[in-house]
Write a protein that holds these residues in place. Structure first.
Motif, PDB file in Angstrom:
ATOM      1  N   ARG A 221       9.033  48.579  11.160  1.00 41.93           N
ATOM      2  CA  ARG A 221       8.463  49.673  11.941  1.00 41.93           C
ATOM      3  C   ARG A 221       7.577  50.580  11.084  1.00 41.93           C
ATOM      4  NH1 ARG A 221      13.212  52.779  14.766  1.00 41.93           N
ATOM      5  NH2 ARG A 221      11.454  54.138  15.285  1.00 41.93           N
ATOM      6  N   GLY A 222       7.566  50.363   9.784  1.00 37.38           N
ATOM      7  CA  GLY A 222       6.862  51.262   8.883  1.00 37.38           C
ATOM      8  C   GLY A 222       7.770  52.409   8.501  1.00 37.38           C
ATOM      9  N   VAL A 223       7.836  52.722   7.214  1.00 34.96           N
ATOM     10  CA  VAL A 223       8.727  53.771   6.715  1.00 34.96           C
ATOM     11  C   VAL A 223       7.927  54.759   5.873  1.00 34.96           C
ATOM     12  CG1 VAL A 223      10.686  54.271   5.201  1.00 34.96           C
ATOM     13  CG2 VAL A 223      10.778  52.291   6.729  1.00 34.96           C
ATOM     14  N   LEU A 224       8.097  56.039   6.158  1.00 33.27           N
ATOM     15  CA  LEU A 224       7.488  57.106   5.364  1.00 33.27           C
ATOM     16  C   LEU A 224       8.521  57.611   4.369  1.00 33.27           C
ATOM     17  CD1 LEU A 224       5.293  59.279   4.778  1.00 33.27           C
ATOM     18  CD2 LEU A 224       6.330  60.642   6.602  1.00 33.27           C
ATOM     19  N   ILE A 225       8.152  57.670   3.095  1.00 34.06           N
ATOM     20  CA  ILE A 225       9.072  58.142   2.062  1.00 34.06           C
ATOM     21  C   ILE A 225       9.056  59.667   2.047  1.00 34.06           C
ATOM     22  CG2 ILE A 225       9.739  57.940  -0.350  1.00 34.06           C
ATOM     23  CD1 ILE A 225       9.526  55.276   1.290  1.00 34.06           C
TER      24      ILE A 225
ATOM     25  N   GLY B 171       6.311  46.652   6.917  1.00 35.06           N
ATOM     26  CA  GLY B 171       6.784  45.288   7.037  1.00 35.06           C
ATOM     27  C   GLY B 171       5.635  44.331   7.291  1.00 35.06           C
ATOM     28  N   LYS B 172       5.902  43.039   7.171  1.00 37.08           N
ATOM     29  CA  LYS B 172       4.850  42.054   7.377  1.00 37.08           C
ATOM     30  C   LYS B 172       4.391  42.052   8.836  1.00 37.08           C
ATOM     31  CE  LYS B 172       7.876  38.065   8.265  1.00 37.08           C
ATOM     32  NZ  LYS B 172       8.214  36.697   7.842  1.00 37.08           N
ATOM     33  N   GLU B 173       3.113  41.759   9.030  1.00 37.09           N
ATOM     34  CA  GLU B 173       2.495  41.596  10.341  1.00 37.09           C
ATOM     35  C   GLU B 173       2.506  42.874  11.188  1.00 37.09           C
ATOM     36  OE1 GLU B 173       4.345  38.205  12.159  1.00 37.09           O
ATOM     37  OE2 GLU B 173       3.267  36.779  10.885  1.00 37.09           O
TER      38      GLU B 173
ATOM     39  N   LEU C  60       4.455  42.261   2.892  1.00 40.20           N
ATOM     40  CA  LEU C  60       4.812  43.662   3.054  1.00 40.20           C
ATOM     41  C   LEU C  60       3.833  44.484   2.221  1.00 40.20           C
ATOM     42  CD1 LEU C  60       7.779  41.959   2.896  1.00 40.20           C
ATOM     43  CD2 LEU C  60       8.587  44.259   3.443  1.00 40.20           C
ATOM     44  N   GLU C  61       3.686  45.754   2.554  1.00 42.43           N
ATOM     45  CA  GLU C  61       2.747  46.610   1.828  1.00 42.43           C
ATOM     46  C   GLU C  61       3.429  47.913   1.430  1.00 42.43           C
ATOM     47  OE1 GLU C  61      -1.342  49.082   2.789  1.00 42.43           O
ATOM     48  OE2 GLU C  61      -1.268  46.945   3.309  1.00 42.43           O
TER      49      GLU C  61
ATOM     50  N   SER D   1       6.183  53.577  13.355  1.00 37.72           N
ATOM     51  CA  SER D   1       5.978  52.961  14.668  1.00 37.72           C
ATOM     52  C   SER D   1       7.243  53.101  15.520  1.00 37.72           C
ATOM     53  CB  SER D   1       5.628  51.474  14.493  1.00 37.72           C
ATOM     54  OG  SER D   1       5.306  50.897  15.731  1.00 37.72           O
ATOM     55  N   SER D   2       7.067  53.255  16.825  1.00 39.60           N
ATOM     56  CA  SER D   2       8.216  53.451  17.707  1.00 39.60           C
ATOM     57  C   SER D   2       9.038  52.167  17.809  1.00 39.60           C
ATOM     58  CB  SER D   2       7.751  53.869  19.109  1.00 39.60           C
ATOM     59  OG  SER D   2       7.056  52.815  19.740  1.00 39.60           O
ATOM     60  N   ILE D   3      10.294  52.333  18.185  1.00 42.52           N
ATOM     61  CA  ILE D   3      11.208  51.192  18.259  1.00 42.52           C
ATOM     62  C   ILE D   3      10.773  50.190  19.329  1.00 42.52           C
ATOM     63  CG2 ILE D   3      12.796  52.227  19.946  1.00 42.52           C
ATOM     64  CD1 ILE D   3      15.097  51.018  18.230  1.00 42.52           C
ATOM     65  N   GLY D   4      10.021  50.663  20.311  1.00 47.10           N
ATOM     66  CA  GLY D   4       9.592  49.769  21.386  1.00 47.10           C
ATOM     67  C   GLY D   4       8.253  49.105  21.140  1.00 47.10           C
TER      68      GLY D   4
END
Length: 289
Positions: free
Chosen positions: A122-126, A66-68, A36-37, A170-173
């Motif tokens: 999906r990537g999260v913006l704080i 998240g990873k990958e 994770l980053e 990133s979008s859920i799809g």
């Protein structure tokens, strides 16, 4: 633009990896990794690519990936030309879910962190209002060692887990599993689009990049990205338009055509569809912020 796997190497006496980037675009390639980053931008502006998400980043932004999850960061050329600072541009932390032991995160008390790491796929913006305390914690992680470094990272993750609401990138799809045999094809589509979005891209043209007939291409792209190609192309163009609007170096009509739109009405409609604001409203809201 096939994502490259980046191997993160920890020192033998460290359970996770921390680095401070003082050089812009030190790793601006489309890549992914097993870890994770958590990245905190201290200064500089640019564009972030996370999965199928494109957005401008600014000082104070903090992102958890998240990873990958394929991603990369591209600092603005004009900012690089103006900057003479040697202080860190960003602090980047790479860690595995098991960095503190295989079973540790399964403790009942750590359920919020476990659920938050799942969302990070999906990537999260704080949110900007929460970044001050987190930024300080991230700096302390980079400057500390031993047990203190571990406890600071746990504090950081718990603070993120408690934040509401969560802003996904990133979008859920979005579907870009690194083990998928077709990852090269979807990456070629992304690469071609990012290189040619300023002009009209015909369906037959982009379908040929994927070596598919147009109807098959439409089904394929929707299945792997969660959106139609026309919507993805619009998102790319609006993302670039947002950057130009905030730079405020050209009028809105120029931004329209520079971003690949050939109709001012369509540009306004698309911009509001993606951002929820008109270009002028978007510019004013960010300057006020």
């Amino acid at each position: 633009m096939k994502p490259k796997q980046l191997k993160i190497t920890n020192n033998a006496n460290e359970s996770f990896h921390v680095r401070r980037d003082a050089v812009p675009n030190i790793n601006n390639r489309w890549h992914y990794h097993e870890e994770l980053e958590l990245v905190c931008f201290h200064q500089g502006t640019g564009t972030q690519f996370v999965g199928d998400h494109i957005q401008k980043f600014n000082p104070g932004d903090i992102i958890l990936l998240g990873k990958e999850l394929p991603h990369y960061w591209q600092f603005d050329d004009d900012w690089i030309a103006r900057s003479a600072s040697s202080s860190p541009l960003a602090t980047v932390i790479h860690f595995r879910e098991s960095f503190i032991g295989e079973r540790f995160l399964h403790l009942p008390e750590l359920k919020p962190i476990r659920e938050m790491l799942e969302k990070a796929k999906r990537g999260v913006l704080i949110p900007a209002l929460a970044t001050s305390e987190l930024s300080q914690l991230i700096i302390e992680i980079a400057e500390s060692s031993g047990l203190r470094r571990i406890t600071r990272l746990l504090e950081c993750l718990y603070l993120i887990a408690e934040l509401k609401p969560v802003f996904f990138l990133s979008s859920i799809g979005f579907n870009c599993e690194v083990g998928d045999k077709s990852i090269g094809r979807i990456s070629d589509i992304y690469d071609y689009t990012l290189s040619n979005f300023k002009r009209k891209i015909q369906l037959e043209e982009i379908a040929s990049v994927a070596d598919l007939a147009p109807p098959s291409f439409c089904r394929y792209f929707k299945m792997h990205s969660g959106k139609t190609f026309s919507r993805f192309l619009t998102d790319v163009r609006v993302g670039y338009a947002c950057k130009l609007v905030l730079e405020n170096r050209m009028d809105i009509k120029q931004v329209c055509y520079e971003s690949g739109f050939n109709n001012f009405t369509s540009f306004h409609r698309s911009f509001k569809l993606v951002t929820g604001k008109t270009p002028k409203e978007y510019q004013i809201s960010h300057h006020l912020r």
